[in-house]
Design a protein around this motif. Sequence first.
Motif: not given
Length: 418
Positions: A19-21, A38-40, A226-227
């Motif tokens: 979830a960086g640039i 979905t981003v993790v 999500r983390t």
Amino acid sequence: MSGRSGMDGGPRSVVVVGAGIVGLSTAWFLQDRGVDVTVVDRTGVAAGASWGNAGWVSPALTAPLNSPSVLREGLRAMADPAAALHIPLRADPVLARFLVRFAANCRPGVWQRAARANAVLNDEALETFDVLVANGVDAPVTDTSIAVAFRDADRAVAFRRELDRIQGVHKPTVEVLAGAALRTHVPIASAQIASVVAVSGQRFVDPGRFTHALARAVVERGATIRTGDVERVLPVPGGVRVEVRAGEPLHADAAVVATGAWLTSLWGRRIRVGLHAGRGYSFSVPVDRPLPGPIYLPEARVACTPYRTGLRVAGTMEFRRPEEPLFRRRIEAIVASAAPLLDGVRWQERHAEWVGSRPVTDDGMPLIGQVDRGLYVAGGHGMWGLAHGPATGRLLAEQIVTGKQTEAARAFDPLRRR
């Protein structure tokens, strides 16, 4: 690709790891093509280099790291722990292998090839930021002139000539300033600064603020962030599986690994290009007089950017493992090299000290593309992940959705042979 569907044959769903640039830009441009995302991320949005960098979107000054001059500097730095480029003297076979390959690529021909390839990302850098801001990324992007400051006026003239060698389609206006014009343009320049090269047509952002705004835009367009600590990403029948520590696995048609300096730990088995963490440091500091735009001090390799009510000061390239702690001596080295060149900076009041890892490839070009069925990587931008992140996201989204590697992306193939 297994699992593809839809009118254009592209995937309907993609998991982006990171979830960086770079990862969030890829997510945004995939959404722009109708893909569910979905981003993790193991620690959250902008938790690494996307927070602590100098915030420059400066295609005129964005050049590959693997230049002959960097090799010469690196050899000298081996004996100087305070040097801007720091290579610790210790038994580290992984770092040693990387440095041998990096040194072999610090040849004029290899550097020029990397510069030509990276020009694709430079040429699209400003426009892709415009696309994001025009479509809901609510964060300021400031037009600016970057002042490159020199003690020696002859070196400023030589630098101006060097700029002409790396320019792409967007030619900046470049002006060499001295005397009263220099002091007006850079009001905190000390008497040691003899000449400034003012490079117009560049931009800067608050990198953490921009990346968080991009994350909000991605969520507003329907994504989930999500983390979780991703342990494995692998192809399975019908798509891919993303295995998360202490959590249920995620399934999708495709996955993108955009984890910066940790990229090869998830998917390094087939990548032949060497990648290592090149750690950078930054901190914030108050100033007596406001600064209209960024300053670069090339002799110290220090970048200073207007940041909230003061400056963000960023510098150094330190080849250490990404999980190692902040070494205060590196902060002190930045201060020692920059302080004589700038007046009105309250160095003793510095705060928000930070260290983070930039992913550096041994051949000066990022890794953007497919590594296996349904699996893609995006990273290896070195110091230029922020500037090249949106352009990378658009380039990779096109490949994922169409299934075709463009001519522009071929040089960045993660499976390329050197």
